[in-house]
Design a protein around this motif. Structure first.
Motif, PDB file in Angstrom:
ATOM      1  N   MET A 110     -24.807  32.549 -22.624  1.00 54.64           N
ATOM      2  CA  MET A 110     -24.226  33.885 -22.718  1.00 54.64           C
ATOM      3  C   MET A 110     -25.076  34.792 -23.599  1.00 54.64           C
ATOM      4  O   MET A 110     -25.338  35.950 -23.259  1.00 54.64           O
ATOM      5  CB  MET A 110     -22.803  33.776 -23.266  1.00 54.64           C
ATOM      6  CG  MET A 110     -22.077  35.104 -23.376  1.00 54.64           C
ATOM      7  SD  MET A 110     -22.035  35.746 -25.081  1.00 54.64           S
ATOM      8  CE  MET A 110     -20.977  34.545 -25.875  1.00 54.64           C
ATOM      9  N   ILE A 111     -25.534  34.268 -24.719  1.00 60.82           N
ATOM     10  CA  ILE A 111     -26.384  35.038 -25.633  1.00 60.82           C
ATOM     11  C   ILE A 111     -27.690  35.436 -24.943  1.00 60.82           C
ATOM     12  O   ILE A 111     -28.129  36.585 -25.027  1.00 60.82           O
ATOM     13  CB  ILE A 111     -26.658  34.222 -26.912  1.00 60.82           C
ATOM     14  CG1 ILE A 111     -25.363  34.060 -27.716  1.00 60.82           C
ATOM     15  CG2 ILE A 111     -27.742  34.883 -27.764  1.00 60.82           C
ATOM     16  CD1 ILE A 111     -25.465  33.052 -28.841  1.00 60.82           C
ATOM     17  N   ALA A 112     -28.297  34.488 -24.257  1.00 58.92           N
ATOM     18  CA  ALA A 112     -29.551  34.767 -23.546  1.00 58.92           C
ATOM     19  C   ALA A 112     -29.341  35.785 -22.428  1.00 58.92           C
ATOM     20  O   ALA A 112     -30.171  36.679 -22.218  1.00 58.92           O
ATOM     21  CB  ALA A 112     -30.123  33.471 -22.986  1.00 58.92           C
ATOM     22  N   ASP A 113     -28.235  35.669 -21.705  1.00 59.97           N
ATOM     23  CA  ASP A 113     -27.946  36.603 -20.615  1.00 59.97           C
ATOM     24  C   ASP A 113     -27.763  38.031 -21.123  1.00 59.97           C
ATOM     25  O   ASP A 113     -28.025  39.004 -20.389  1.00 59.97           O
ATOM     26  CB  ASP A 113     -26.686  36.162 -19.861  1.00 59.97           C
ATOM     27  CG  ASP A 113     -26.905  34.910 -19.023  1.00 59.97           C
ATOM     28  OD1 ASP A 113     -28.085  34.560 -18.787  1.00 59.97           O
ATOM     29  OD2 ASP A 113     -25.904  34.277 -18.622  1.00 59.97           O
ATOM     30  N   LEU A 114     -27.327  38.168 -22.366  1.00 62.69           N
ATOM     31  CA  LEU A 114     -27.161  39.486 -22.966  1.00 62.69           C
ATOM     32  C   LEU A 114     -28.481  40.054 -23.494  1.00 62.69           C
ATOM     33  O   LEU A 114     -28.528  41.197 -23.959  1.00 62.69           O
ATOM     34  CB  LEU A 114     -26.150  39.422 -24.119  1.00 62.69           C
ATOM     35  CG  LEU A 114     -24.688  39.240 -23.722  1.00 62.69           C
ATOM     36  CD1 LEU A 114     -23.826  38.957 -24.941  1.00 62.69           C
ATOM     37  CD2 LEU A 114     -24.171  40.467 -22.980  1.00 62.69           C
ATOM     38  N   GLY A 115     -29.542  39.245 -23.403  1.00 61.31           N
ATOM     39  CA  GLY A 115     -30.851  39.695 -23.872  1.00 61.31           C
ATOM     40  C   GLY A 115     -30.990  39.647 -25.381  1.00 61.31           C
ATOM     41  O   GLY A 115     -31.810  40.373 -25.956  1.00 61.31           O
ATOM     42  N   LEU A 116     -30.208  38.779 -26.032  1.00 61.70           N
ATOM     43  CA  LEU A 116     -30.206  38.690 -27.485  1.00 61.70           C
ATOM     44  C   LEU A 116     -30.816  37.386 -27.970  1.00 61.70           C
ATOM     45  O   LEU A 116     -30.847  36.383 -27.242  1.00 61.70           O
ATOM     46  CB  LEU A 116     -28.767  38.772 -28.014  1.00 61.70           C
ATOM     47  CG  LEU A 116     -27.985  40.057 -27.735  1.00 61.70           C
ATOM     48  CD1 LEU A 116     -26.522  39.866 -28.108  1.00 61.70           C
ATOM     49  CD2 LEU A 116     -28.585  41.234 -28.495  1.00 61.70           C
ATOM     50  N   THR A 117     -31.276  37.393 -29.202  1.00 59.93           N
ATOM     51  CA  THR A 117     -31.601  36.165 -29.918  1.00 59.93           C
ATOM     52  C   THR A 117     -30.763  36.141 -31.188  1.00 59.93           C
ATOM     53  O   THR A 117     -30.443  37.190 -31.750  1.00 59.93           O
ATOM     54  CB  THR A 117     -33.089  36.088 -30.301  1.00 59.93           C
ATOM     55  OG1 THR A 117     -33.414  37.179 -31.179  1.00 59.93           O
ATOM     56  CG2 THR A 117     -33.984  36.128 -29.071  1.00 59.93           C
ATOM     57  N   VAL A 118     -30.402  34.943 -31.622  1.00 56.80           N
ATOM     58  CA  VAL A 118     -29.648  34.793 -32.869  1.00 56.80           C
ATOM     59  C   VAL A 118     -30.652  34.466 -33.966  1.00 56.80           C
ATOM     60  O   VAL A 118     -31.182  33.359 -34.035  1.00 56.80           O
ATOM     61  CB  VAL A 118     -28.586  33.683 -32.756  1.00 56.80           C
ATOM     62  CG1 VAL A 118     -27.777  33.609 -34.049  1.00 56.80           C
ATOM     63  CG2 VAL A 118     -27.658  33.944 -31.580  1.00 56.80           C
ATOM     64  N   GLU A 119     -30.930  35.437 -34.808  1.00 57.07           N
ATOM     65  CA  GLU A 119     -31.962  35.281 -35.822  1.00 57.07           C
ATOM     66  C   GLU A 119     -31.464  34.616 -37.101  1.00 57.07           C
ATOM     67  O   GLU A 119     -32.263  34.066 -37.864  1.00 57.07           O
ATOM     68  CB  GLU A 119     -32.564  36.650 -36.165  1.00 57.07           C
ATOM     69  CG  GLU A 119     -33.343  37.273 -35.029  1.00 57.07           C
ATOM     70  CD  GLU A 119     -34.590  36.483 -34.666  1.00 57.07           C
ATOM     71  OE1 GLU A 119     -35.151  35.809 -35.557  1.00 57.07           O
ATOM     72  OE2 GLU A 119     -34.996  36.523 -33.492  1.00 57.07           O
ATOM     73  N   ASN A 120     -30.150  34.661 -37.326  1.00 58.73           N
ATOM     74  CA  ASN A 120     -29.621  34.076 -38.556  1.00 58.73           C
ATOM     75  C   ASN A 120     -28.123  33.892 -38.396  1.00 58.73           C
ATOM     76  O   ASN A 120     -27.490  34.509 -37.538  1.00 58.73           O
ATOM     77  CB  ASN A 120     -29.916  34.994 -39.753  1.00 58.73           C
ATOM     78  CG  ASN A 120     -29.654  34.323 -41.093  1.00 58.73           C
ATOM     79  OD1 ASN A 120     -29.832  33.118 -41.247  1.00 58.73           O
ATOM     80  ND2 ASN A 120     -29.231  35.097 -42.078  1.00 58.73           N
ATOM     81  N   ALA A 121     -27.569  33.008 -39.236  1.00 57.41           N
ATOM     82  CA  ALA A 121     -26.124  32.795 -39.252  1.00 57.41           C
ATOM     83  C   ALA A 121     -25.632  32.858 -40.686  1.00 57.41           C
ATOM     84  O   ALA A 121     -26.315  32.407 -41.610  1.00 57.41           O
ATOM     85  CB  ALA A 121     -25.774  31.450 -38.631  1.00 57.41           C
ATOM     86  N   ILE A 122     -24.441  33.408 -40.861  1.00 58.18           N
ATOM     87  CA  ILE A 122     -23.850  33.553 -42.180  1.00 58.18           C
ATOM     88  C   ILE A 122     -22.792  32.480 -42.375  1.00 58.18           C
ATOM     89  O   ILE A 122     -21.817  32.401 -41.618  1.00 58.18           O
ATOM     90  CB  ILE A 122     -23.212  34.946 -42.355  1.00 58.18           C
ATOM     91  CG1 ILE A 122     -24.222  36.051 -42.001  1.00 58.18           C
ATOM     92  CG2 ILE A 122     -22.679  35.110 -43.769  1.00 58.18           C
ATOM     93  CD1 ILE A 122     -25.475  36.050 -42.844  1.00 58.18           C
ATOM     94  N   GLY A 123     -22.996  31.647 -43.388  1.00 52.37           N
ATOM     95  CA  GLY A 123     -22.047  30.585 -43.698  1.00 52.37           C
ATOM     96  C   GLY A 123     -21.815  30.499 -45.193  1.00 52.37           C
ATOM     97  O   GLY A 123     -22.522  31.137 -45.982  1.00 52.37           O
ATOM     98  N   PHE A 124     -20.854  29.676 -45.576  1.00 52.20           N
ATOM     99  CA  PHE A 124     -20.452  29.660 -46.984  1.00 52.20           C
ATOM    100  C   PHE A 124     -20.248  28.236 -47.515  1.00 52.20           C
ATOM    101  O   PHE A 124     -19.305  27.977 -48.266  1.00 52.20           O
ATOM    102  CB  PHE A 124     -19.194  30.499 -47.174  1.00 52.20           C
ATOM    103  CG  PHE A 124     -19.379  31.933 -46.784  1.00 52.20           C
ATOM    104  CD1 PHE A 124     -20.055  32.812 -47.609  1.00 52.20           C
ATOM    105  CD2 PHE A 124     -18.902  32.399 -45.565  1.00 52.20           C
ATOM    106  CE1 PHE A 124     -20.258  34.136 -47.239  1.00 52.20           C
ATOM    107  CE2 PHE A 124     -19.092  33.724 -45.188  1.00 52.20           C
ATOM    108  CZ  PHE A 124     -19.767  34.589 -46.023  1.00 52.20           C
TER     109      PHE A 124
END
Length: 306
Positions: A87-101
């Motif tokens: 789904m992320i790829a189909d939207l033309g996006l890359t996930v560059e980082n994630a926020i966690g705690f």
């Protein structure tokens, strides 16, 4: 060397030089900056994981920073990591980082051990959805004393986990924290980790809030910055009283944004500029318009940097 061999050698040399020049030219064509949307910016609209990604894509972003908690909620609803990655790829996006705690840096041995297991699980999940990095803020250690040498050893263990998972831990500065709140703190921990893969996650607002300012950003060193949180802050309230919710669009405050961008640019490489806001006024507005405005204001300043 006879004449024929000399000509052959010269031709080979000229060919190599041409290749080198072409490579250098290609490197110079890489954009200085790429634009990302941190989902905190539109979190107040409570759209859900998928809709937030769709908003980012429609607004013109090519990258995003996701929140691990939001991703986990999405997966619990019946979606798989593989489906999410598609789904992320189909939207033309890359996930560059994630926020966690995860409380990876706390002094409490039991909490830290549990948090390291949490980090392992989260990094494995992030790898499955195609995320390249994970933020490592001083959650749980914002009060009390923290030995920076011990923090460096703990960060080094995270970096080892990152090598195995392919998800790179980004040491994050929090300006409101008692620990890891200044540029000198995070620089020490990064260097004392002894790992050249150490990276810093810095932020226009947090550098101001923690008192480091922006003048010494050029001392950080180009390899340490791959992604940088963009925002701005007003003249009032004063630094001691300013909070996350006071952040404004880039260029709408008093931060020296141009100097910041000049300091972090890496010719031949691309730095990801990620818009991270928590402004309640923006939360009351249309999410797509907020995202579009944020991107437009970032680009207007970044496009002036050469």
């Amino acid at each position: 060397m006879n004449r024929r061999n000399a000509i052959t050698a010269l031709a080979a040399g000229l060919g190599s030089s041409s290749i080198i020049r072409t490579d250098m030219k290609d490197q110079s064509k890489k954009p200085l900056f790429r634009y990302s949307l941190n989902m905190s910016t539109i979190a107040g609209q409570k759209l859900g994981f998928r809709k937030e990604l769709e908003i980012a894509a429609k607004a013109g972003f090519s990258a995003v920073e996701i929140w691990i908690s939001s991703l986990q909620t999405y997966l619990k609803a019946g979606n798989t990591a593989q489906q999410t990655a598609r789904m992320i790829a189909d939207l033309g996006l890359t996930v560059e980082n994630a926020i966690g705690f995860a409380q990876w840096v706390v002094n409490d041995d039991a909490k830290r051990k549990a948090s390291m297991s949490q980090m392992q699980e989260e990094m494995d999940l992030l790898r499955e959805v195609g995320c390249r990095r994970v933020a490592c803020p001083p959650i749980g250690a914002t009060e009390g004393e923290l030995d920076l040498k011990a923090a460096a050893e703990r960060y080094a263990r995270l970096l080892e986990m990152g090598k195995k998972t392919g998800v790179h831990p980004q040491l994050e500065l929090w300006g409101f924290s008692r620990n890891l709140s200044t540029l000198s703190d995070v620089m020490y921990v990064a260097i004392a980790s002894g790992d050249p893969d150490a990276r810093l996650l810095l932020d226009v607002y947090h550098l101001y809030k923690g008192g480091s300012g922006h003048e010494l950003l050029s001392f950080v060193g180009k390899p340490l910055i791959e992604i940088f949180h963009m925002n701005d802050y007003p003249a009032s309230p004063e630094r001691a009283k300013i909070v996350d919710a006071d952040r404004v669009f880039t260029g709408d405050g008093i931060a020296p944004i141009t100097k910041v961008l000049e300091a972090i640019k890496k010719p031949g490489e691309t730095v990801v500029l990620s818009l991270e806001l928590f402004n309640k006024t923006y939360y009351a507005q249309d999410a797509l318009q907020v995202a579009k405005t944020g991107l437009q204001k970032m680009k207007a300043l970044a496009d002036k940097i050469v």
